[in-house]
Scaffold this motif. Structure first.
Motif, PDB file in Angstrom:
ATOM      1  N   ALA A   9      -6.377 -44.953 -50.942  1.00  0.00           N
ATOM      2  CA  ALA A   9      -5.753 -43.642 -50.788  1.00  0.00           C
ATOM      3  C   ALA A   9      -4.260 -43.788 -50.515  1.00  0.00           C
ATOM      4  CB  ALA A   9      -6.430 -42.878 -49.652  1.00  0.00           C
ATOM      5  N   GLU A  10      -3.860 -44.903 -49.886  1.00  0.00           N
ATOM      6  CA  GLU A  10      -2.429 -45.128 -49.631  1.00  0.00           C
ATOM      7  C   GLU A  10      -1.668 -45.281 -50.948  1.00  0.00           C
ATOM      8  OE1 GLU A  10      -4.564 -45.869 -45.979  1.00  0.00           O
ATOM      9  OE2 GLU A  10      -4.874 -46.576 -48.013  1.00  0.00           O
ATOM     10  N   VAL A  11      -2.256 -46.007 -51.901  1.00  0.00           N
ATOM     11  CA  VAL A  11      -1.602 -46.161 -53.203  1.00  0.00           C
ATOM     12  C   VAL A  11      -1.609 -44.834 -53.952  1.00  0.00           C
ATOM     13  CG1 VAL A  11      -1.717 -47.326 -55.434  1.00  0.00           C
ATOM     14  CG2 VAL A  11      -2.136 -48.607 -53.334  1.00  0.00           C
ATOM     15  N   MET A  12      -2.694 -44.093 -53.839  1.00  0.00           N
ATOM     16  CA  MET A  12      -2.736 -42.775 -54.469  1.00  0.00           C
ATOM     17  C   MET A  12      -1.597 -41.901 -53.963  1.00  0.00           C
ATOM     18  SD  MET A  12      -5.788 -39.929 -54.370  1.00  0.00           S
ATOM     19  CE  MET A  12      -5.456 -38.238 -54.877  1.00  0.00           C
ATOM     20  N   ALA A  13      -1.300 -42.003 -52.659  1.00  0.00           N
ATOM     21  CA  ALA A  13      -0.220 -41.206 -52.083  1.00  0.00           C
ATOM     22  C   ALA A  13       1.124 -41.531 -52.728  1.00  0.00           C
ATOM     23  CB  ALA A  13      -0.145 -41.448 -50.573  1.00  0.00           C
ATOM     24  N   GLU A  14       1.287 -42.766 -53.211  1.00  0.00           N
ATOM     25  CA  GLU A  14       2.536 -43.142 -53.872  1.00  0.00           C
ATOM     26  C   GLU A  14       2.705 -42.424 -55.211  1.00  0.00           C
ATOM     27  OE1 GLU A  14       2.494 -47.329 -54.354  1.00  0.00           O
ATOM     28  OE2 GLU A  14       2.215 -47.770 -52.227  1.00  0.00           O
ATOM     29  N   LEU A  15       1.593 -42.056 -55.857  1.00  0.00           N
ATOM     30  CA  LEU A  15       1.647 -41.477 -57.192  1.00  0.00           C
ATOM     31  C   LEU A  15       1.684 -39.958 -57.181  1.00  0.00           C
ATOM     32  CD1 LEU A  15      -0.943 -43.779 -59.004  1.00  0.00           C
ATOM     33  CD2 LEU A  15       1.492 -44.134 -58.633  1.00  0.00           C
ATOM     34  N   VAL A  16       1.216 -39.367 -56.096  1.00  0.00           N
ATOM     35  CA  VAL A  16       1.145 -37.910 -56.041  1.00  0.00           C
ATOM     36  C   VAL A  16       2.515 -37.244 -56.191  1.00  0.00           C
ATOM     37  CG1 VAL A  16       0.598 -35.971 -54.506  1.00  0.00           C
ATOM     38  CG2 VAL A  16      -1.018 -37.834 -54.790  1.00  0.00           C
ATOM     39  N   PRO A  17       3.614 -37.791 -55.620  1.00  0.00           N
ATOM     40  CA  PRO A  17       4.907 -37.127 -55.783  1.00  0.00           C
ATOM     41  C   PRO A  17       5.299 -36.867 -57.228  1.00  0.00           C
ATOM     42  CG  PRO A  17       5.067 -38.775 -54.066  1.00  0.00           C
ATOM     43  CD  PRO A  17       3.710 -38.934 -54.685  1.00  0.00           C
ATOM     44  N   ALA A  18       4.896 -37.736 -58.148  1.00  0.00           N
ATOM     45  CA  ALA A  18       5.225 -37.493 -59.555  1.00  0.00           C
ATOM     46  C   ALA A  18       4.545 -36.233 -60.059  1.00  0.00           C
ATOM     47  CB  ALA A  18       4.805 -38.696 -60.399  1.00  0.00           C
ATOM     48  N   PHE A  63      12.905 -37.948 -52.502  1.00  0.00           N
ATOM     49  CA  PHE A  63      12.649 -37.516 -51.126  1.00  0.00           C
ATOM     50  C   PHE A  63      11.288 -38.003 -50.647  1.00  0.00           C
ATOM     51  CE2 PHE A  63      11.282 -34.535 -47.828  1.00  0.00           C
ATOM     52  CZ  PHE A  63      12.372 -34.586 -46.981  1.00  0.00           C
ATOM     53  N   SER A  64      10.314 -38.096 -51.549  1.00  0.00           N
ATOM     54  CA  SER A  64       8.984 -38.565 -51.151  1.00  0.00           C
ATOM     55  C   SER A  64       9.006 -40.030 -50.739  1.00  0.00           C
ATOM     56  CB  SER A  64       7.992 -38.367 -52.303  1.00  0.00           C
ATOM     57  OG  SER A  64       8.267 -39.257 -53.373  1.00  0.00           O
ATOM     58  N   GLN A  71       9.036 -34.224 -38.752  1.00  0.00           N
ATOM     59  CA  GLN A  71       9.879 -34.883 -39.741  1.00  0.00           C
ATOM     60  C   GLN A  71      10.811 -33.865 -40.399  1.00  0.00           C
ATOM     61  OE1 GLN A  71       9.758 -38.142 -40.166  1.00  0.00           O
ATOM     62  NE2 GLN A  71       7.872 -38.611 -39.063  1.00  0.00           N
ATOM     63  N   VAL A  72      11.938 -34.348 -40.893  1.00  0.00           N
ATOM     64  CA  VAL A  72      12.881 -33.485 -41.602  1.00  0.00           C
ATOM     65  C   VAL A  72      12.263 -33.043 -42.921  1.00  0.00           C
ATOM     66  CG1 VAL A  72      15.133 -33.368 -42.701  1.00  0.00           C
ATOM     67  CG2 VAL A  72      14.869 -34.588 -40.544  1.00  0.00           C
ATOM     68  N   LEU A 106      -7.354 -39.215 -44.984  1.00  0.00           N
ATOM     69  CA  LEU A 106      -6.153 -39.039 -45.788  1.00  0.00           C
ATOM     70  C   LEU A 106      -4.972 -39.734 -45.114  1.00  0.00           C
ATOM     71  CD1 LEU A 106      -6.259 -35.293 -46.911  1.00  0.00           C
ATOM     72  CD2 LEU A 106      -7.113 -37.308 -48.117  1.00  0.00           C
ATOM     73  N   PRO A 107      -4.298 -40.655 -45.785  1.00  0.00           N
ATOM     74  CA  PRO A 107      -3.142 -41.314 -45.164  1.00  0.00           C
ATOM     75  C   PRO A 107      -1.998 -40.329 -44.988  1.00  0.00           C
ATOM     76  CG  PRO A 107      -3.333 -41.947 -47.470  1.00  0.00           C
ATOM     77  CD  PRO A 107      -4.554 -41.138 -47.157  1.00  0.00           C
ATOM     78  N   ASN A 108      -1.146 -40.611 -44.023  1.00  0.00           N
ATOM     79  CA  ASN A 108      -0.069 -39.684 -43.693  1.00  0.00           C
ATOM     80  C   ASN A 108       0.848 -39.341 -44.871  1.00  0.00           C
ATOM     81  OD1 ASN A 108      -1.044 -39.484 -41.135  1.00  0.00           O
ATOM     82  ND2 ASN A 108       0.532 -40.725 -40.163  1.00  0.00           N
ATOM     83  N   PRO A 109       1.228 -40.302 -45.734  1.00  0.00           N
ATOM     84  CA  PRO A 109       2.058 -39.908 -46.879  1.00  0.00           C
ATOM     85  C   PRO A 109       1.375 -38.872 -47.769  1.00  0.00           C
ATOM     86  CG  PRO A 109       2.131 -42.283 -46.575  1.00  0.00           C
ATOM     87  CD  PRO A 109       1.065 -41.776 -45.666  1.00  0.00           C
ATOM     88  N   LEU A 110       0.065 -38.995 -47.953  1.00  0.00           N
ATOM     89  CA  LEU A 110      -0.656 -38.022 -48.766  1.00  0.00           C
ATOM     90  C   LEU A 110      -0.745 -36.680 -48.047  1.00  0.00           C
ATOM     91  CD1 LEU A 110      -2.079 -37.620 -51.428  1.00  0.00           C
ATOM     92  CD2 LEU A 110      -4.173 -38.511 -50.409  1.00  0.00           C
ATOM     93  N   VAL A 111      -0.912 -36.719 -46.737  1.00  0.00           N
ATOM     94  CA  VAL A 111      -0.921 -35.482 -45.954  1.00  0.00           C
ATOM     95  C   VAL A 111       0.409 -34.753 -46.107  1.00  0.00           C
ATOM     96  CG1 VAL A 111      -0.998 -34.543 -43.606  1.00  0.00           C
ATOM     97  CG2 VAL A 111      -2.637 -36.290 -44.303  1.00  0.00           C
TER      98      VAL A 111
END
Length: 768
Positions: free
Chosen positions: A418-427, A453-454, A467-468, A513-518
């Motif tokens: 899920a952490e790697v998935m979070a890297e792709l969601v911003p696209a 920004f992601s 967070q900002v 859900l990892p924090n980046p995905l949240v």
């Protein structure tokens, strides 16, 4: 938390400890690349320690650097500690230096900033906007592109306000976008790495540096060069035997042929330098060559050399057979075939060459073409057999550049967590956000900025600071009035939440859900006008005992969903009590701790302070809120395979984690991971009809019978507890079935780690 309690502060000792670790690794690690990385970490931690000591850093604050506003992207050390440096600061980047050279400007950021505001500079920025041929590595690089767009849109006032905000940092921050070829992939297509990034990784494998990386080439040289040469030297000495004794006679021409072998050795040693085994004095080849040199150059070999020679020849013949014998020939034929196999560095070069002609700053839609077996043309140029396949390790590297829908990348193994998935969601979210821009140039800018920004790393925050958000950045505020809020765009963004939620649940059912995905879910929800309480996972070591108001909102939404279900009975949740909680303590109360935090502490049975105690309180908050699961369900996320399938798979992950106990490096962490997976299994099962629930529990009970004894002893009480609540009763721990509620955190030794059945005792080695 009492109103007079001082705000929580970050522990300087943590930073000092990380500095010591990095410093030690930088000095002592055997791998030069690890030393280099550790040296950079040590440099960052030095700044953290110094900043905390002199007060220039307020770690835990949303604006931790005294001289920088919150919108500046910060350099963040592991753990969320700001170093005090801006991510867009430091030395000029290569593209900035190239721009300065091209226009004859001083190599300073202030000169570049001034150039961008000239007529020619604005025209260049406008050209980049229209072509899309740029990359934004840090959000600040969108600022001047935003100015150029505002100027040509006629919003001079907005451009001036933006310039007033960023101009104080014109000489320190990089506001210049990086030129890059524009290549747009179809919507819903994402990639983990660009073709250029994968090529760089492959090319590093063609430039081996460490002994471990050179090992395949060393082996290949030994098999192809030194083994055949050793056979020739052995055969040469074998000609001298009388009976079992070597050097009993010297056939005619033997000494001359020996001189030729010595000359050949000198040539081979000069040309083939990877394998050094032949240089070791005690190795068989070195022994035979020493004796041969003494025989050719003098009346030798000496008695000592002759004894060593006899032993070397005997051992070589005994081990592999006589050169030319069937056994020896078969062995050397197999070794020659192995030596002829192309090594990974050659094949890495083959894949890299295939990727070279593709857009380097984008993914590869048809990645299988780059991973096909070697063609005739490639075989001739690279000494690779025709049809030779790309090996698995190189395939895994190249597949990171695969451009495909998210679910397809998961199937390919490119998205393992899920952490790697979070890297792709911003696209994906960037494309949806860009739909708000009526102008294609502005749409591309919005999407590029969203991706940048992601990548902005999160700060460690204390005292419920946040967070900002992107809307606090000056260029985002300046451009926002020009973004339409059409129904089409809102609908596109709204669809992302249930789609991404279903994907996360389907592929990673046992993972919170990892924090980046949240954060991505939070941003998309705000953009779509959805008021959803997304919750980050809190760190027990910096927990202050209080929760933000959104935790209570999430808990009430969860209580409405799970009331009367097996989930509520398993965890003993009084849903009516949760729904009746007020956000703030009663007026006049001496204790200013929120009612929700008090309930979590009460459920945890909090008796003392410390990380473990904080963990128990945080876990109760996760139980009451379902930690985003109820929010996902409320947003419409639903797995195609059904909730029972997710429950079974989450249960399987929990069992697998328990099965690894206690022979793991971090047993407590494994227990917590297993408990989190189990909690999700219970939640998913609670969404199923009663017959499915009973069938699933029966399947769990049956599957335990095939597990090792230590796993059965740990999981049987857990499944028994689930059986009780599925049958409609409460979970009362103990009883004839030994039912237990599975929680991950414990102030004392966890009960799962106290179990030590015979199967776990060290095995006694038997000698017979």
């Amino acid at each position: 938390m009492d109103e007079n309690t001082a705000p929580a502060q970050a522990d300087p000792g943590y930073a000092v400890g990380r500095l010591a670790e990095a410093f030690t690794a930088a000095l002592t690690h055997e791998d030069p690349r690890v030393r280099e990385a550790a040296e950079k970490r040590a440099d960052a931690w030095r700044l953290v320690v110094a900043g905390m000591a002199d007060g220039t850093l307020d770690i835990g604050s949303g604006a931790p650097v005294r001289h920088l506003p919150p919108w500046v992207t910060l350099e963040i050390a592991p753990g969320g500690f700001a170093t005090g440096r801006a991510a867009a600061g430091g030395l000029l980047r290569p593209h900035e230096e190239a721009l300065a050279r091209r226009h004859g400007l001083p190599a300073t950021r202030s000169a570049l900033y001034a150039h961008h505001l000239t007529q020619d500079g604005l025209a260049e920025l406008s050209g980049l906007l229209d072509s899309g041929a740029y990359e934004i590595d840090v959000p600040e690089q969108a600022a001047l592109l935003g100015v150029a767009w505002l100027v040509r849109a006629g919003d001079t006032a907005g451009a001036l306000r933006l310039l007033a905000a960023v101009e104080p940092f014109a000489d320190t921050l990089c506001f210049t976008p990086r030129p890059a070829p524009f290549h747009e992939l179809p919507g819903r297509v994402v990639h983990r790495a660009s073709a250029g990034e994968v090529r760089a990784d492959l090319d590093r494998r063609t430039r081996r540096r460490s002994p471990a990386e050179n090992r395949p080439l060393v082996q290949q040289e030994a098999l192809a060069v030194w083994n055949p040469f050793a056979d020739r030297v052995l055969a040469h000495w074998w000609q001298t035997r009388t009976g079992d004794r070597v050097d009993g006679r010297r056939p005619e021409g033997w000494r001359a042929r020996g001189a030729d072998l010595l000359a050949e050795y000198a040539r081979l040693a000069a040309e083939h330098t990877l394998c050094t085994k032949h240089r070791r004095p005690k190795e068989n080849l070195a022994v035979m060559l020493t004796a041969l040199r003494e025989a050719v150059e003098s009346d030798g070999p000496t008695a000592r050399s002759r004894g060593l020679l006899q032993h070397a020849v005997d051992s070589m013949v005994r081990k592999r057979g006589l050169p030319g014998s069937p056994a020896h020939t078969a062995l050397r034929t197999a070794q020659a075939a192995h030596a002829a196999r192309p090594t990974h560095d050659v094949l890495a070069g083959l894949v890299s060459a295939r990727l070279a002609g593709l857009p380097q700053n984008s993914g590869v839609p048809r990645i299988e073409e780059a991973l096909a077996p070697a063609t005739r043309e490639e075989a001739d140029g690279l000494r690779v057999p025709v049809g030779w396949p790309v090996p698995g390790p190189l395939r895994r590297i190249a597949l990171r550049a695969a451009a495909a829908p998210l679910d397809d990348l998961v199937a390919l193994g490119v998205v393992p967590s899920a952490e790697v998935m979070a890297e792709l969601v911003p696209a994906l979210t960037a494309s949806a956000e860009a739909a708000a821009a009526p102008d294609p140039a502005l749409s591309r800018l919005v999407a590029a900025h969203h991706r940048a920004f992601s990548r902005r790393r999160s700060l460690m925050l204390l005292n419920l600071e946040s967070q900002v958000r992107a809307d606090r950045l000056p260029w985002v505020r300046a451009l926002r009035p020009h973004l339409s809020d059409t129904g089409t765009r809102r609908e596109a963004v709204s669809r992302l939440v249930p789609e991404l939620g279903a994907s996360a649940l389907t592929h990673f059912p046992g993972t919170v859900l990892p924090n980046p995905l949240v954060r991505e879910f939070n941003a998309v929800s705000r953009s779509a006008g959805l008021d959803l309480p997304w919750l980050e996972e809190l760190a027990a070591d910096i927990f202050t005992g209080e929760f933000a108001p959104k935790f209570l909102r999430a808990a009430k939404a969860a209580a409405s969903l799970v009331e009367g279900t097996a989930y509520a009975r398993y965890y003993g949740i009084d849903c009516a009590e949760v729904l009746a909680l007020e956000e703030a303590p009663p007026a006049g109360s001496a204790d200013r701790t929120s009612p929700f935090a008090l309930l979590c502490a009460e459920r945890a049975g909090l008796r003392r302070s410390g990380v473990a105690s904080s963990g128990t309180v945080i876990e109760q908050a996760q139980i009451l809120t379902t930690h985003n699961l109820a929010t996902l369900v409320g947003a419409g996320a639903a797995p195609a395979a059904g909730w029972a399938d997710l429950a079974w798979r989450a249960h399987a992950l929990a069992v697998a984690a328990v099965e690894r106990l206690p022979r793991v490096g971090t047993p407590r962490g494994h227990v917590r991971s297993a408990a989190f997976s189990w909690r999700q299994a219970v939640f998913f099962l609670s969404l199923c009809p009663a017959p499915e629930q009973r069938g699933a529990v029966a399947r769990m009970e049956e599957s335990l019978l095939a597990r090792p004894r230590h796993t059965r002893e740990r999981m049987a009480p857990v499944v028994a507890g689930l059986r009780r609540v599925v049958d409609g009763g409460p979970l009362v721990e103990g009883g004839s079935d030994g039912a237990r509620r599975f929680l991950g955190w414990s102030e004392r030794q966890h009960w799962m780690l106290e179990i030590a059945p015979q199967a776990l005792l060290p095995r006694t080695r038997r000698w017979g």
